[in-house]
Design an enzyme around this catalytic site. Sequence first.
Site, PDB file in Angstrom:
ATOM      1  N   ILE A 138      -7.150   4.104 -35.414  1.00  0.00           N
ATOM      2  CA  ILE A 138      -5.782   4.471 -35.792  1.00  0.00           C
ATOM      3  C   ILE A 138      -5.800   4.401 -37.320  1.00  0.00           C
ATOM      4  O   ILE A 138      -5.855   3.319 -37.892  1.00  0.00           O
ATOM      5  CB  ILE A 138      -4.725   3.528 -35.192  1.00  0.00           C
ATOM      6  N   PRO A 139      -5.798   5.553 -37.982  1.00  0.00           N
ATOM      7  CA  PRO A 139      -6.168   5.622 -39.404  1.00  0.00           C
ATOM      8  C   PRO A 139      -5.086   5.193 -40.396  1.00  0.00           C
ATOM      9  O   PRO A 139      -4.554   5.997 -41.159  1.00  0.00           O
ATOM     10  CB  PRO A 139      -6.526   7.100 -39.580  1.00  0.00           C
ATOM     11  N   CYS A 140      -4.801   3.903 -40.425  1.00  0.00           N
ATOM     12  CA  CYS A 140      -3.817   3.394 -41.380  1.00  0.00           C
ATOM     13  C   CYS A 140      -4.286   3.561 -42.823  1.00  0.00           C
ATOM     14  O   CYS A 140      -3.460   3.564 -43.738  1.00  0.00           O
ATOM     15  CB  CYS A 140      -3.481   1.931 -41.087  1.00  0.00           C
ATOM     16  N   HIS A 141      -5.588   3.778 -43.022  1.00  0.00           N
ATOM     17  CA  HIS A 141      -6.096   4.025 -44.376  1.00  0.00           C
ATOM     18  C   HIS A 141      -5.573   5.342 -44.946  1.00  0.00           C
ATOM     19  O   HIS A 141      -5.617   5.544 -46.153  1.00  0.00           O
ATOM     20  CB  HIS A 141      -7.631   4.000 -44.396  1.00  0.00           C
TER      21      HIS A 141
END
Length: 151
Positions: free
Chosen positions: A114-117
């Site tokens: 889950i690409p919170c970056h």
Amino acid sequence: MPILEIETWLGHLSIREDEGAITQLHWNGSPGKEETPLLLEAAKQIHAYLDGSLKAFDLPLAPKGGDLHQSVFQAMLAIPYGETRTYGDVAKELDTFGQPVGQACGANPIPIIIPCHRILSANGLGGYSGSGGTDTKIALLKLEGGYPFLL
């Protein structure tokens, strides 16, 4: 809950599965070596992503969190590889405020996948809750080519 440990260029990661879905990914997390088909597939996809050959994960996910967190997790998953959004962009999309979006990003139990970056502050990088903090965030953004703001 089955847990599989893997070594990557980002460090030692632990992937956790519960009831047929990935529920957590942690740096230096709980030890475990239970090779379920799902955990082996998750490890394969994480390695492929970090090698630059996978652009989108295809795994069943079940992150813990309330309704707002779930909405933010879905918004993060919708951001294409190599692109970024601001906390404000996501907040506007979800009809909320930037601070709760930032809190949900910080509470993301499955970073990388889950690409919170891919979520940035309006004035720069913002934070990152994974090991290595913003250095890790920068490394992931560079991997995806989504870092022109750093130039």
